[in-house]
Every structure is written in structure tokens, then in C-alpha cells.
Design a protein around this motif. Structure first.
Motif, PDB file in Angstrom:
ATOM      1  N   MET A 141       5.717   2.938  -6.803  1.00  6.76           N
ATOM      2  CA  MET A 141       5.497   3.131  -5.371  1.00  6.76           C
ATOM      3  C   MET A 141       6.789   3.395  -4.603  1.00  6.76           C
ATOM      4  O   MET A 141       6.738   3.833  -3.452  1.00  6.76           O
ATOM      5  N   GLN A 142       7.918   3.135  -5.238  1.00  7.93           N
ATOM      6  CA  GLN A 142       9.192   3.463  -4.581  1.00  7.93           C
ATOM      7  C   GLN A 142       9.298   4.960  -4.309  1.00  7.93           C
ATOM      8  O   GLN A 142       9.903   5.374  -3.330  1.00  7.93           O
ATOM      9  N   SER A 143       8.674   5.758  -5.166  1.00  9.29           N
ATOM     10  CA  SER A 143       8.700   7.209  -4.956  1.00  9.29           C
ATOM     11  C   SER A 143       7.880   7.624  -3.741  1.00  9.29           C
ATOM     12  O   SER A 143       8.042   8.728  -3.224  1.00  9.29           O
ATOM     13  N   PHE A 144       6.998   6.720  -3.291  1.00 11.95           N
ATOM     14  CA  PHE A 144       6.213   6.988  -2.077  1.00 11.95           C
ATOM     15  C   PHE A 144       6.886   6.425  -0.840  1.00 11.95           C
ATOM     16  O   PHE A 144       6.410   6.626   0.278  1.00 11.95           O
ATOM     17  N   GLY A 145       7.963   5.644  -1.037  1.00 13.08           N
ATOM     18  CA  GLY A 145       8.672   5.071   0.093  1.00 13.08           C
ATOM     19  C   GLY A 145       8.623   3.560   0.183  1.00 13.08           C
ATOM     20  O   GLY A 145       9.100   2.969   1.158  1.00 13.08           O
ATOM     21  N   LEU A 146       8.048   2.892  -0.824  1.00 14.87           N
ATOM     22  CA  LEU A 146       8.019   1.425  -0.803  1.00 14.87           C
ATOM     23  C   LEU A 146       9.431   0.876  -0.974  1.00 14.87           C
ATOM     24  O   LEU A 146      10.133   1.229  -1.913  1.00 14.87           O
ATOM     25  N   THR A 147       9.843   0.031  -0.062  1.00 14.45           N
ATOM     26  CA  THR A 147      11.155  -0.618  -0.174  1.00 14.45           C
ATOM     27  C   THR A 147      11.011  -2.099  -0.498  1.00 14.45           C
ATOM     28  O   THR A 147      11.841  -2.673  -1.186  1.00 14.45           O
ATOM     29  N   GLN A 148       9.938  -2.707   0.015  1.00 15.94           N
ATOM     30  CA  GLN A 148       9.658  -4.100  -0.314  1.00 15.94           C
ATOM     31  C   GLN A 148       8.180  -4.371  -0.048  1.00 15.94           C
ATOM     32  O   GLN A 148       7.528  -3.631   0.687  1.00 15.94           O
ATOM     33  N   LEU A 149       7.674  -5.420  -0.682  1.00 17.84           N
ATOM     34  CA  LEU A 149       6.281  -5.801  -0.493  1.00 17.84           C
ATOM     35  C   LEU A 149       6.171  -6.574   0.819  1.00 17.84           C
ATOM     36  O   LEU A 149       6.619  -7.718   0.907  1.00 17.84           O
ATOM     37  N   THR A 150       5.599  -5.947   1.823  1.00 18.06           N
ATOM     38  CA  THR A 150       5.457  -6.590   3.127  1.00 18.06           C
ATOM     39  C   THR A 150       4.326  -7.617   3.079  1.00 18.06           C
ATOM     40  O   THR A 150       3.431  -7.524   2.223  1.00 18.06           O
ATOM     41  N   PRO A 151       4.322  -8.571   4.005  1.00 17.17           N
ATOM     42  CA  PRO A 151       3.211  -9.537   4.060  1.00 17.17           C
ATOM     43  C   PRO A 151       1.851  -8.852   4.223  1.00 17.17           C
ATOM     44  O   PRO A 151       0.856  -9.309   3.670  1.00 17.17           O
ATOM     45  N   GLU A 152       1.835  -7.734   4.960  1.00 18.60           N
ATOM     46  CA  GLU A 152       0.582  -7.014   5.190  1.00 18.60           C
ATOM     47  C   GLU A 152       0.051  -6.401   3.891  1.00 18.60           C
ATOM     48  O   GLU A 152      -1.139  -6.488   3.586  1.00 18.60           O
ATOM     49  N   LEU A 153       0.954  -5.794   3.123  1.00 21.50           N
ATOM     50  CA  LEU A 153       0.546  -5.209   1.844  1.00 21.50           C
ATOM     51  C   LEU A 153       0.139  -6.293   0.851  1.00 21.50           C
ATOM     52  O   LEU A 153      -0.846  -6.151   0.122  1.00 21.50           O
ATOM     53  N   ASP A 154       0.892  -7.380   0.821  1.00 22.29           N
ATOM     54  CA  ASP A 154       0.575  -8.486  -0.075  1.00 22.29           C
ATOM     55  C   ASP A 154      -0.824  -9.024   0.217  1.00 22.29           C
ATOM     56  O   ASP A 154      -1.614  -9.273  -0.706  1.00 22.29           O
ATOM     57  N   SER A 168      -3.059   4.066   1.755  1.00 24.16           N
ATOM     58  CA  SER A 168      -2.595   5.410   2.140  1.00 24.16           C
ATOM     59  C   SER A 168      -1.927   5.428   3.511  1.00 24.16           C
ATOM     60  O   SER A 168      -1.047   6.257   3.755  1.00 24.16           O
ATOM     61  N   THR A 169      -2.322   4.511   4.383  1.00 24.33           N
ATOM     62  CA  THR A 169      -1.706   4.480   5.713  1.00 24.33           C
ATOM     63  C   THR A 169      -0.235   4.065   5.627  1.00 24.33           C
ATOM     64  O   THR A 169       0.559   4.407   6.511  1.00 24.33           O
ATOM     65  N   TYR A 170       0.116   3.329   4.571  1.00 27.74           N
ATOM     66  CA  TYR A 170       1.513   2.933   4.367  1.00 27.74           C
ATOM     67  C   TYR A 170       2.309   4.028   3.663  1.00 27.74           C
ATOM     68  O   TYR A 170       3.521   4.116   3.822  1.00 27.74           O
ATOM     69  N   PHE A 171       1.611   4.844   2.868  1.00 31.30           N
ATOM     70  CA  PHE A 171       2.277   5.884   2.067  1.00 31.30           C
ATOM     71  C   PHE A 171       1.546   7.213   2.245  1.00 31.30           C
ATOM     72  O   PHE A 171       0.854   7.688   1.335  1.00 31.30           O
ATOM     73  N   PRO A 172       1.659   7.830   3.418  1.00 31.26           N
ATOM     74  CA  PRO A 172       0.881   9.037   3.729  1.00 31.26           C
ATOM     75  C   PRO A 172       1.174  10.234   2.829  1.00 31.26           C
ATOM     76  O   PRO A 172       0.339  11.133   2.714  1.00 31.26           O
ATOM     77  N   THR A 190      -1.155  10.952  -2.637  1.00 34.19           N
ATOM     78  CA  THR A 190      -2.591  11.207  -2.754  1.00 34.19           C
ATOM     79  C   THR A 190      -3.272   9.985  -3.371  1.00 34.19           C
ATOM     80  O   THR A 190      -2.607   9.119  -3.940  1.00 34.19           O
ATOM     81  N   HIS A 191      -4.592   9.930  -3.291  1.00 37.72           N
ATOM     82  CA  HIS A 191      -5.301   8.814  -3.913  1.00 37.72           C
ATOM     83  C   HIS A 191      -5.072   8.770  -5.423  1.00 37.72           C
ATOM     84  O   HIS A 191      -4.848   7.677  -5.976  1.00 37.72           O
ATOM     85  N   PRO A 192      -5.087   9.918  -6.137  1.00 41.14           N
ATOM     86  CA  PRO A 192      -4.752   9.865  -7.571  1.00 41.14           C
ATOM     87  C   PRO A 192      -3.340   9.335  -7.827  1.00 41.14           C
ATOM     88  O   PRO A 192      -3.119   8.617  -8.807  1.00 41.14           O
ATOM     89  N   ASP A 193      -2.391   9.685  -6.939  1.00 38.18           N
ATOM     90  CA  ASP A 193      -1.028   9.142  -7.070  1.00 38.18           C
ATOM     91  C   ASP A 193      -1.048   7.625  -6.964  1.00 38.18           C
ATOM     92  O   ASP A 193      -0.396   6.919  -7.740  1.00 38.18           O
ATOM     93  N   LEU A 194      -1.779   7.127  -5.995  1.00 36.53           N
ATOM     94  CA  LEU A 194      -1.848   5.681  -5.759  1.00 36.53           C
ATOM     95  C   LEU A 194      -2.521   4.966  -6.927  1.00 36.53           C
ATOM     96  O   LEU A 194      -2.077   3.892  -7.351  1.00 36.53           O
ATOM     97  N   ILE A 195      -3.591   5.548  -7.438  1.00 38.61           N
ATOM     98  CA  ILE A 195      -4.304   4.942  -8.568  1.00 38.61           C
ATOM     99  C   ILE A 195      -3.398   4.889  -9.796  1.00 38.61           C
ATOM    100  O   ILE A 195      -3.337   3.871 -10.503  1.00 38.61           O
ATOM    101  N   HIS A 196      -2.668   5.979 -10.042  1.00 37.37           N
ATOM    102  CA  HIS A 196      -1.744   6.018 -11.185  1.00 37.37           C
ATOM    103  C   HIS A 196      -0.671   4.937 -11.048  1.00 37.37           C
ATOM    104  O   HIS A 196      -0.369   4.214 -12.010  1.00 37.37           O
ATOM    105  N   ALA A 197      -0.110   4.803  -9.847  1.00 36.92           N
ATOM    106  CA  ALA A 197       0.917   3.781  -9.608  1.00 36.92           C
ATOM    107  C   ALA A 197       0.328   2.377  -9.756  1.00 36.92           C
ATOM    108  O   ALA A 197       0.939   1.492 -10.369  1.00 36.92           O
ATOM    109  N   TRP A 198      -0.841   2.180  -9.204  1.00 36.73           N
ATOM    110  CA  TRP A 198      -1.515   0.881  -9.244  1.00 36.73           C
ATOM    111  C   TRP A 198      -1.794   0.449 -10.681  1.00 36.73           C
ATOM    112  O   TRP A 198      -1.616  -0.713 -11.047  1.00 36.73           O
TER     113      TRP A 198
END
Length: 200
Positions: A25-38, A59-63, A66-74
Motif C-alpha cells: 500500500m506504500q505504492s498507493f501513498g500509505l505512510t502509516q496506519l491511521t486510527p481510521e484505517l485501523d 479507495s477514499t484513502y487511496f484514490p 483500483t479495486h483489483p490493486d487494493l485486493i492484490h495488496a490486501w
């Protein structure tokens, strides 16, 4: 005398790379796990939001993702399921010396990927080993909440002091121990579930 064994799934039977999702998820812009994401991740783990809603909210955090990108990362946390562990737990079940239960924090996306990686035949072989197969997203509770341990004990008429709980996360084993459950906090990379009998 331990009559019952409650087992975790991830990093007990199915190998994980617990930092893989954050790295992906760093490639999408994640820098740290926020309380909201957690909170969102834990809510999804309890099955309190549908997968489509979960992906839409992430997706609202990482616009840019794509959904396939998120699923692959997850799903990148999931590695493989060594067959020798399946054979070990099947052999133990055949001895009929202990009641066996599964208790896993997981979610719909992960369990679908697990089934693919294991293959349906092996997944069903594994599931049949257990008297009950509890997945957090199906029962609306997650470890280390006290309620999930009380639920397993009450649903199956288990005596805490006659029950061994195996998990790789100390937070979870500590929570179980507070109820009088015997615990094995398995050290991943140093211990393996096939050493289970030495803890019984």
C-alpha cells in the motif's frame, strides 16, 4: 488435563507475511496506519461491512488505486499452507484424544484467497478436522476481545482450565489466559504447530 484445543489459523497453519500489505500500500501513498484505517480494517474483520463497502471506503484513502490493486495488496499477506501441517492435524484428529476448534481473525477477501491457495479439496480436508470452525467475520467478534473466547467456551461447554489455546499473537494469548485458558504463544520461525503434543 487438556481436553480441548483451540487453534489460530494464520502463521499457525497458513504462513503469512504480516508486513506485506503495508508495503504494497506504500505504492498507493500509505505512510502509516491511521486510527481510521485501523478501525476500518477491524470492522471488516468482524464482518460488519460488506467487501464492496470496504473496498469503496479504502479507495477514499487511496484514490489512485483500483479495486483489483487494493485486493492484490490486501491479499499479499497470504503466503502458503505447508501440507505437512494438514497431515499433522488430521493425524491428531484421528486419535480422538482431544476436541479441536479453529478460531481465526480473518475476513471475506482473505478466506477466499486462502481457499484458492490451498485448493478446495485441501481446504475442506482442513475444515473437517475441527468440531467447530470460527472465523471472526462470520461470528461478528475478533480476538483479543474477551467476548470471543467466552463465546467459544459457552457454545461448546468447554472448561477453560481444560482448554489449550494456540496463537502467534501474545495479545490474544494474554486475553485467553485471563479467562483461565491454558495458552501457547507460538514463536513463528522458531516453533511449529507439529510440536503441539509437547504442550498438552
Amino acid at each position: 488435563m487438556k481436553k480441548n484445543i483451540v487453534l489460530d489459523f494464520g502463521d499457525i497453519f497458513f504462513d503469512l507475511d504480516k508486513t506485506a500489505t503495508a508495503r504494497a500500500m506504500q505504492s498507493f501513498g500509505l505512510t502509516q496506519l491511521t486510527p481510521e484505517l485501523d478501525l476500518l480494517f477491524k470492522t471488516y474483520e468482524k464482518g460488519q461491512v460488506a467487501t464492496t463497502t470496504f473496498l469503496a471506503e479504502v479507495s477514499t484513502y487511496f484514490p489512485k488505486a483500483t479495486h483489483p490493486d487494493l485486493i492484490h495488496a490486501w491479499n499479499s499477506i497470504l503466503l502458503d499452507f505447508p501440507l505437512y501441517r494438514l497431515e499433522f492435524i488430521e493425524a491428531l484428529a484421528q486419535e480422538k484424544t482431544h476436541r479441536l476448534f479453529m478460531l481465526s481473525n480473518t475476513n471475506a477477501l482473505h478466506i477466499n484467497e486462502v481457499r484458492k491457495k490451498m485448493g478446495t479439496k485441501n481446504y475442506l480436508r482442513f475444515k473437517r478436522v475441527f468440531e467447530a470452525f470460527y472465523l471472526s467475520h462470520e461470528i461478528g467478534m475478533r480476538k483479543p476481545d474477551r467476548a470471543i473466547f467466552e463465546f467459544v467456551l459457552q457454545q461448546n461447554d468447554l472448561v477453560a482450565t481444560e482448554t489449550l489455546f494456540v496463537d502467534d499473537t501474545s495479545e490474544n494469548t494474554h486475553a485467553a489466559a485471563k479467562l483461565g485458558i491454558k495458552t501457547w504463544n507460538l514463536a513463528v520461525g522458531q516453533e511449529d504447530i507439529i510440536q503441539l503434543k509437547s504442550h498438552l
